[in-house]
Design a protein around this motif. Sequence first.
Motif, short mmCIF file in Angstrom:
data_model
loop_
_atom_site.label_atom_id
_atom_site.label_comp_id
_atom_site.label_asym_id
_atom_site.label_seq_id
_atom_site.Cartn_x
_atom_site.Cartn_y
_atom_site.Cartn_z
N TRP A 250 21.16 8.84 -27.56
CA TRP A 250 22.36 8.68 -26.75
C TRP A 250 22.65 7.19 -26.55
CZ3 TRP A 250 25.53 12.50 -24.61
CH2 TRP A 250 25.08 13.80 -24.70
N TYR A 251 23.94 6.85 -26.52
CA TYR A 251 24.37 5.48 -26.24
C TYR A 251 25.53 5.53 -25.26
CZ TYR A 251 21.72 4.24 -30.44
OH TYR A 251 20.73 4.09 -31.37
N GLY B 171 27.44 1.18 -25.89
CA GLY B 171 26.61 0.44 -26.84
C GLY B 171 25.16 0.30 -26.45
N GLN B 172 24.79 0.75 -25.24
CA GLN B 172 23.41 0.63 -24.79
C GLN B 172 22.74 2.00 -24.87
OE1 GLN B 172 21.99 -2.32 -23.96
NE2 GLN B 172 23.97 -3.32 -24.44
N GLU B 173 21.51 2.02 -25.41
CA GLU B 173 20.78 3.28 -25.55
C GLU B 173 20.34 3.79 -24.19
OE1 GLU B 173 16.81 5.11 -27.81
OE2 GLU B 173 17.63 3.13 -28.38
N VAL B 174 20.51 5.09 -23.94
CA VAL B 174 20.08 5.72 -22.69
C VAL B 174 19.19 6.90 -23.04
CG1 VAL B 174 22.07 5.01 -21.33
CG2 VAL B 174 22.20 7.11 -22.66
N GLU B 175 18.24 7.18 -22.16
CA GLU B 175 17.28 8.25 -22.39
C GLU B 175 17.86 9.59 -21.93
OE1 GLU B 175 14.40 8.30 -23.93
OE2 GLU B 175 14.56 6.16 -24.42
N PRO B 176 17.73 10.61 -22.75
CA PRO B 176 18.20 11.94 -22.34
C PRO B 176 17.23 12.57 -21.36
CG PRO B 176 17.19 12.08 -24.50
CD PRO B 176 17.19 10.62 -24.14
N LEU C 105 30.53 7.77 -24.38
CA LEU C 105 29.18 8.20 -24.70
C LEU C 105 29.11 8.54 -26.19
CD1 LEU C 105 28.17 10.56 -21.74
CD2 LEU C 105 27.27 8.27 -22.22
N VAL C 106 28.03 8.13 -26.83
CA VAL C 106 27.82 8.42 -28.25
C VAL C 106 26.52 9.19 -28.39
CG1 VAL C 106 27.46 7.46 -30.55
CG2 VAL C 106 29.06 6.35 -28.97
N CYS C 107 26.61 10.32 -29.10
CA CYS C 107 25.41 11.08 -29.45
C CYS C 107 25.25 10.98 -30.96
CB CYS C 107 25.55 12.54 -29.02
SG CYS C 107 24.15 13.57 -29.51
#
Length: 356
Positions: free
Chosen positions: A250-251, A254-259, A288-290
């Motif tokens: 997940w982003y 542009g920053q990665e986030v933890e699911p 949000l980008v998956c």
Amino acid sequence: MRLRDLPHSGCVGVRVRPKSVSLTSPLHLGKIIMTSEVSRSWWPRALHLLVSGLLLSAHTSTAAYTVDASEPELETSQVEVVLGYNASLPCAIHPPPNDAPALTLWYIGSGEAPVYSYDQRPTSRPNRWSETRVFGERASYLPLEHPPVLHLTNVTTQDAQLYRCRVDYHTSNSRQAWVRLSVIVPPTHIEVVSRMSPVEVGQINDVVSGPGRWSSNVTIEPEEKPLVAGRRANLDCTVIGSNPPPQVTWYQQGQEVEPLRTEVQVGDNITVSVLLLDVTREHHGRQLVCRAQHPTLSDATLEDIYTLDVSFKPNVSLRLGRALNPADLQEGNDIFFDCSVDANPPPYKIRWLHQL
């Protein structure tokens, strides 16, 4: 053949060679020798044979204009054209010396009825004819090309045929040529179909069979709509069709986030990754980008982008107009106020109140 060579009794047979007499050549009747050895009773029969021979010669000479169209010649010209473009069909015939075309006919295959004709016999100008049910107004003959061509515009799939061009000359025998037109039809649309793998995760055949064998789709959907500022929301990223299960990332901006968690439904070959989000009004409009990446195919990556639509209550601010100086207000002058409302969805109604 001389008449004195005719027998005095029985039937007389005459063989006329088709190419021995030309319709345009004078008949040298002086070469027929009449002698006193022939009985006067044979003169009517001889005259009948002479006239019959002339008629047969004229018939066979006319038949020289008919060619065998039962099958193509060994050399058939090949023409390819893309659907909707123009095509030129060559009439690749070597003309006889000292002669000129009189009539050009175009046929489809071995058909007997022409579909196009170009008449060059002495008239005021060449006469053209086209079968409307075949070409309509799309065909034109260009006799000055080398070789001459039948030009077709806006080619259709029905034009893909084997054509025969026949040229009749003034004094020479007819000649013909064959040309095959092939119409190339480009793709009209592309459809990507997702198919579930028949192999379940962990089975002995749980391998990738080759590059590009990954038919999947990725979608992001919130579990509840609408998203409301001040509440927690779960967003699901569903990946269908990857085997082995993909790596889901997940982003946010542009920053990665933890699911929160990732679940794999083995039987249905579905991977679901759940993101927990503490929704604020600042999330409104963010993306949000998956992203799903196949574990063994580095280039096999798919992603879905979801723009957050967050509902939040109005935030109202009131101030003097920008052109006014608060320290220089005078009685009797107009005063302007700016009312700014930040809300989603936008307010449908704004009321002004004074001295409540």
